[in-house]
Scaffold this active site. Structure first.
Site, short mmCIF file in Angstrom:
data_model
loop_
_atom_site.label_atom_id
_atom_site.label_comp_id
_atom_site.label_asym_id
_atom_site.label_seq_id
_atom_site.Cartn_x
_atom_site.Cartn_y
_atom_site.Cartn_z
N SER A 22 1.34 3.22 -2.45
CA SER A 22 0.95 4.14 -3.51
C SER A 22 0.35 5.45 -3.03
O SER A 22 0.43 6.47 -3.71
CB SER A 22 -0.04 3.44 -4.45
OG SER A 22 -1.15 2.94 -3.72
N ARG A 23 -0.26 5.42 -1.85
CA ARG A 23 -0.97 6.62 -1.36
C ARG A 23 -0.72 6.80 0.13
O ARG A 23 -0.23 5.90 0.81
CB ARG A 23 -2.48 6.45 -1.53
CG ARG A 23 -2.97 6.31 -2.91
CD ARG A 23 -4.49 6.31 -2.97
NE ARG A 23 -5.09 5.02 -2.71
CZ ARG A 23 -6.01 4.78 -1.79
NH1 ARG A 23 -6.44 5.76 -1.00
NH2 ARG A 23 -6.53 3.57 -1.63
N ILE A 41 -4.96 10.24 11.31
CA ILE A 41 -4.02 10.78 10.32
C ILE A 41 -4.77 11.24 9.08
O ILE A 41 -5.70 10.58 8.61
CB ILE A 41 -2.98 9.69 9.93
CG1 ILE A 41 -2.36 9.03 11.18
CG2 ILE A 41 -1.90 10.28 9.02
CD1 ILE A 41 -1.56 9.92 12.10
N ASN A 87 1.87 -2.04 5.35
CA ASN A 87 1.08 -0.82 5.53
C ASN A 87 -0.31 -0.91 4.89
O ASN A 87 -1.22 -0.20 5.30
CB ASN A 87 1.87 0.36 4.92
CG ASN A 87 1.00 1.57 4.70
OD1 ASN A 87 0.74 2.33 5.63
ND2 ASN A 87 0.53 1.77 3.47
N VAL A 94 -2.41 -8.04 -1.25
CA VAL A 94 -1.75 -8.67 -0.10
C VAL A 94 -2.58 -9.81 0.49
O VAL A 94 -2.04 -10.67 1.18
CB VAL A 94 -1.42 -7.64 1.03
CG1 VAL A 94 -0.41 -6.61 0.56
CG2 VAL A 94 -2.67 -7.00 1.61
N TYR A 140 -11.84 -4.07 12.12
CA TYR A 140 -10.57 -3.32 12.02
C TYR A 140 -9.78 -3.43 13.33
O TYR A 140 -8.57 -3.69 13.32
CB TYR A 140 -10.92 -1.86 11.70
CG TYR A 140 -9.74 -0.96 11.41
CD1 TYR A 140 -9.14 -0.96 10.15
CD2 TYR A 140 -9.27 -0.08 12.38
CE1 TYR A 140 -8.08 -0.10 9.88
CE2 TYR A 140 -8.21 0.77 12.11
CZ TYR A 140 -7.62 0.76 10.86
OH TYR A 140 -6.57 1.62 10.59
N GLY A 184 0.84 -1.21 0.00
CA GLY A 184 0.00 0.00 0.00
C GLY A 184 0.87 1.25 0.00
O GLY A 184 0.54 2.24 0.64
N LYS A 211 -6.13 -5.15 13.75
CA LYS A 211 -4.98 -4.36 14.22
C LYS A 211 -4.45 -4.88 15.56
O LYS A 211 -3.25 -4.85 15.80
CB LYS A 211 -5.35 -2.88 14.31
CG LYS A 211 -5.68 -2.24 12.95
CD LYS A 211 -4.48 -2.24 12.03
CE LYS A 211 -4.72 -1.42 10.76
NZ LYS A 211 -3.55 -1.43 9.86
P1 NDP Z 1 -5.17 4.93 2.36
O1 NDP Z 1 -6.58 4.48 2.23
O2 NDP Z 1 -4.80 6.33 2.07
O3 NDP Z 1 -4.22 3.97 1.47
C1 NDP Z 1 -4.35 2.58 1.58
C2 NDP Z 1 -3.26 1.92 0.76
O4 NDP Z 1 -3.39 0.49 0.93
C3 NDP Z 1 -3.36 2.20 -0.71
O5 NDP Z 1 -2.06 2.28 -1.25
C4 NDP Z 1 -4.07 0.94 -1.25
O6 NDP Z 1 -3.76 0.66 -2.60
C5 NDP Z 1 -3.45 -0.12 -0.36
N1 NDP Z 1 -4.23 -1.35 -0.29
C6 NDP Z 1 -5.49 -1.52 0.18
N2 NDP Z 1 -5.86 -2.80 0.08
C7 NDP Z 1 -4.80 -3.47 -0.47
C8 NDP Z 1 -4.56 -4.81 -0.83
N3 NDP Z 1 -5.48 -5.77 -0.66
N4 NDP Z 1 -3.35 -5.14 -1.38
C9 NDP Z 1 -2.40 -4.20 -1.57
N5 NDP Z 1 -2.57 -2.89 -1.25
C10 NDP Z 1 -3.76 -2.54 -0.71
O7 NDP Z 1 -4.75 4.52 3.85
P2 NDP Z 1 -3.79 5.23 4.91
O8 NDP Z 1 -2.56 5.71 4.26
O9 NDP Z 1 -4.59 6.13 5.75
O10 NDP Z 1 -3.47 3.97 5.84
C11 NDP Z 1 -2.26 3.21 5.72
C12 NDP Z 1 -2.20 2.26 6.91
O11 NDP Z 1 -2.24 3.01 8.12
C13 NDP Z 1 -3.37 1.27 6.99
O12 NDP Z 1 -2.90 0.02 7.45
C14 NDP Z 1 -4.28 1.90 8.02
O13 NDP Z 1 -5.08 0.95 8.66
C15 NDP Z 1 -3.27 2.52 8.95
N6 NDP Z 1 -3.82 3.58 9.77
C16 NDP Z 1 -4.32 4.73 9.21
C17 NDP Z 1 -4.85 5.73 10.02
C18 NDP Z 1 -5.42 7.00 9.49
O14 NDP Z 1 -5.97 7.78 10.30
N7 NDP Z 1 -5.33 7.30 8.21
C19 NDP Z 1 -4.89 5.56 11.47
C20 NDP Z 1 -4.33 4.34 11.95
C21 NDP Z 1 -3.81 3.40 11.12
P3 NDP Z 1 -4.82 0.96 -3.80
O15 NDP Z 1 -4.91 2.46 -3.91
O16 NDP Z 1 -4.21 0.31 -4.98
O17 NDP Z 1 -6.13 0.38 -3.34
#
Ligand code: NDP
Length: 248
Positions: free
Chosen positions: A14-15, A188, A90, A64, A155, A12, A159
């Site tokens: 990419s974003r 975040i 991630n 994943v 979730y 993950g 986690k």
């Molecule tokens: P985003 O939704 O911004 O990005 C999620 C990323 O995960 C994308 O790159 C997406 O790729 C990828 N992804 C999702 N499903 C899959 C999969 N099955 N296989 C491969 N890649 C996948 O999330 P955040 O950046 O906010 O979160 C990143 C991590 O941090 C997560 O684990 C989240 O649970 C954790 N987190 C985030 C918080 C927040 O407040 N934002 C708080 C606490 C934890 P694609 O675009 O191709 O789908």
């Protein structure tokens, strides 16, 4: 904190938080593989950002939660590079709804991506790390895995499961020069939280002593330190990056 000659895979990447971690690891000298599942364009943009900053990166698409796809992708990566030193688990999703209304699909999707995904990636990455006698595994958890949250039983369970996974693998790999740690972000500013309505956002911020959201870079800084040579004697730990929201 040099990571030159090191190869990193960020699921993950990419974003959001994953992208910020890719940029940091690349700035420290690692060659970074930017994983995505659906958003190839965003992954390419992350690669371009790394390249513009003078770093090396490539995108690598796989789900994943799909064991066979993970195995094939990591095996190809290791064939191409001869090594894999850093894995950041991630990739994560949410399917929020109160327990009473939660369907199996919402449970399975979140457990498969957020917990099983990390398990499978670690299993496939540990062999090349053991071969190289050095490794860093960083699992991105969540404050919710420690505190729980109404509407997020899937979730929170995934986690919290990551915490047990992290501590157990840390013990299995401690003698091999491989550390296994986690970062537990709070609230975040990314796509994941952008959909929350203003009422929920205000309620969350009211519980944060620093009274603001964190940035993806706040989380990336902690993840990058855990991935660095300097964190060699730290394993089985979670760093909380949450503005004081939860003090575990
Ligand atoms: P985003 O939704 O911004 O990005 C999620 C990323 O995960 C994308 O790159 C997406 O790729 C990828 N992804 C999702 N499903 C899959 C999969 N099955 N296989 C491969 N890649 C996948 O999330 P955040 O950046 O906010 O979160 C990143 C991590 O941090 C997560 O684990 C989240 O649970 C954790 N987190 C985030 C918080 C927040 O407040 N934002 C708080 C606490 C934890 P694609 O675009 O191709 O789908």
């Amino acid at each position: 904190m040099s990571l030159s000659e090191r190869v990193a895979l960020v699921t993950g990447g990419s974003r959001g938080i994953g992208r910020a971690i890719c940029l940091r690891l690349a700035a420290m000298g690692a060659k970074v593989y930017v994983n995505y599942v659906a958003g190839a364009g965003a992954a390419d943009e992350t690669v371009a950002m790394v390249n513009r900053a003078g770093g090396a990166a490539e995108s690598i698409g796989f789900d994943v939660a799909d064991s066979a796809a993970v195995k094939a992708a990591i095996s190809t990566l290791v064939k191409d590079t001869g090594r894999l030193d850093i894995l950041v688990n991630n990739a994560g999703i949410t399917r929020d709804i109160l327990m009473m209304k939660m369907k199996d699909e919402a449970w399975d999707a979140v457990i498969d991506t957020n917990l099983k995904g990390a398990f499978v990636c670690i299993r496939e990455a540990m062999r090349p790390m053991m071969k190289g006698r050095w490794g860093r595994i960083v699992n991105i958890g969540s404050v919710i895995g420690f505190s729980g949250n109404a509407g997020q039983v899937n979730y929170a369970a995934a986690k919290a499961g990551l915490v047990g996974l992290t501590r157990s693998v840390a013990r299995e790999l401690a003698g091999r020069g491989i550390t296994v740690n986690g970062v537990a972000p709070g609230y975040i500013d990314t796509d994941m939280t952008s959909g929350l309505n203003d009422e929920i956002k205000t309620a969350i911020i009211a519980r944060v002593p620093m009274a603001r959201m964190g940035s993806a870079e706040d989380v990336a800084a902690a993840a990058a330190w855990l991935a660095s040579p300097e964190a060699a004697y730290v394993t089985g730990q979670f760093i909380h990056v949450n503005g004081g929201m939860f003090m575990g």
